[in-house]
Design a protein around this motif. Structure first.
Motif, mmCIF file in Angstrom:
data_model
loop_
_atom_site.group_PDB
_atom_site.id
_atom_site.type_symbol
_atom_site.label_atom_id
_atom_site.label_comp_id
_atom_site.label_asym_id
_atom_site.label_seq_id
_atom_site.Cartn_x
_atom_site.Cartn_y
_atom_site.Cartn_z
ATOM 1 N N GLN A 178 0.843 -1.194 0.000
ATOM 2 C CA GLN A 178 0.000 0.000 0.000
ATOM 3 C C GLN A 178 0.881 1.248 0.000
ATOM 4 N N PRO A 179 1.412 1.654 -1.144
ATOM 5 C CA PRO A 179 2.365 2.775 -1.172
ATOM 6 C C PRO A 179 1.787 4.076 -0.618
ATOM 7 N N GLU A 180 0.541 4.420 -0.990
ATOM 8 C CA GLU A 180 -0.033 5.684 -0.537
ATOM 9 C C GLU A 180 -0.269 5.684 0.963
ATOM 10 N N GLY A 183 3.025 5.868 2.847
ATOM 11 C CA GLY A 183 3.572 7.220 2.751
ATOM 12 C C GLY A 183 2.915 8.171 3.735
ATOM 13 N N ILE A 184 1.604 8.044 3.894
ATOM 14 C CA ILE A 184 0.885 8.881 4.861
ATOM 15 C C ILE A 184 1.312 8.538 6.287
ATOM 16 N N LEU A 185 1.454 7.239 6.583
ATOM 17 C CA LEU A 185 1.864 6.827 7.933
ATOM 18 C C LEU A 185 3.270 7.317 8.274
ATOM 19 N N VAL A 186 4.176 7.287 7.295
ATOM 20 C CA VAL A 186 5.530 7.797 7.532
ATOM 21 C C VAL A 186 5.484 9.283 7.867
ATOM 22 N N SER A 187 4.686 10.046 7.099
ATOM 23 C CA SER A 187 4.567 11.483 7.368
ATOM 24 C C SER A 187 3.965 11.750 8.741
ATOM 25 N N ILE A 188 2.942 10.981 9.109
ATOM 26 C CA ILE A 188 2.318 11.165 10.420
ATOM 27 C C ILE A 188 3.313 10.868 11.532
#
Length: 274
Positions: A178-180, A183-188
């Motif tokens: 799940q790339p998107e 990516g959101i979890l890394v930013s959070i």
């Protein structure tokens, strides 16, 4: 008669070849951030400096200087910001490293472990250079600094990076699925660490119910332990660097197992559906 006989290489030769590959991957990772390598390093230094100045003025504005360690307040802020930047940059670099479906994996000597190590070492180089330059300029121009135990402080700096590498490997192994979302979890996670790292407070000054908010975070332990090595007047009582070591090793083992599983099932056609 005309069959090609591959050259037999020793373990030492293979080791040097692997180190060379890691070096080139690290350089490639650094060059991706900016076309000009020198300007890219300067931008990294400026980013760390901006974070440092923002934290300095914020803590001064809200009257947090009174809860800091007795000593150089700027050095107190640096001890938190440098560990924080090293940690989150390692997470970002490793989590975005080339995975099993990357075009780079089509080249024979390349593999995901070399990609991970190259990205991690490139991030460590950038942050070490940034911290060294800022510390030298501050020491030479504004105020001479004294670090009580430099070796211990450097160990906590490396441990902050190592724990970031472990967490980044977990995100990297999940990214092909799940790339998107990843990516959101890394930013959070990176944004949450602005507060959850506890770089603006001292563990010794926190009440037990407030300390529970930060205890789960390995970065909180490395920052507090680093301040114990930097300042003669501070002795950490509620943090332990062993926790950060175990946390990083567990994350790294989970990441390696997940990466092996992903590699067995990954397909270049996954992204065609998106």
């Amino acid at each position: 008669m005309f069959r090609h006989k591959p050259h037999e290489r020793t373990w030492l030769g293979l080791g040097f070849e692997t180190l060379e590959l890691i070096y080139h991957v690290a350089v490639r990772k650094l060059r991706k951030t900016h076309n000009n390598a020198v300007l890219g390093l300067v931008m990294s230094i400026v980013q760390s400096l901006l974070m440092l100045l923002i934290m300095y003025f914020m803590m001064s504005l809200f009257g947090m200087r009174r809860i800091a360690v007795r000593g150089d307040f700027m050095l107190y802020v640096m001890s938190g910001v440098f560990m924080f930047m090293t940690h989150i940059k390692a997470i970002g670099a490793v989590s975005s490293a080339d995975g099993p479906t990357s075009q780079m994996m089509m080249h024979a000597p390349m593999n995901p472990i070399i990609s991970i190590m190259g990205a991690a070492l490139g991030s460590l180089y950038q942050q070490t250079l940034s911290a060294a330059v800022i510390l030298f300029v501050y020491h030479a121009i504004w105020n001479p600094i004294t670090i009580d135990e430099p070796v211990g402080m450097l160990g906590m700096f490396l441990l902050s990076w190592f724990s970031g590498v472990g967490i980044g490997m977990v995100f990297l192994s999940a990214r092909p699925w799940q790339p998107e979302t990843v990516g959101i979890l890394v930013s959070i996670y990176q944004r949450a660490n602005v507060i959850a790292s506890g770089k603006m407070v001292l563990a010794n000054n926190l009440a037990s119910n407030r300390r529970d908010w930060f205890d789960w975070n390995p970065l909180f332990h490395t920052i507090d332990q680093a301040r114990g090595f930097v300042f003669l007047n501070y002795t950490p009582r509620y943090t332990d660097y062993h926790y950060a070591v175990y946390y990083a090793l567990v994350c790294m083992m989970i990441g390696l197992m997940m990466e092996f599983f992903t590699r067995q099932h990954a397909s270049a056609s996954w992204n065609k559906r998106r």
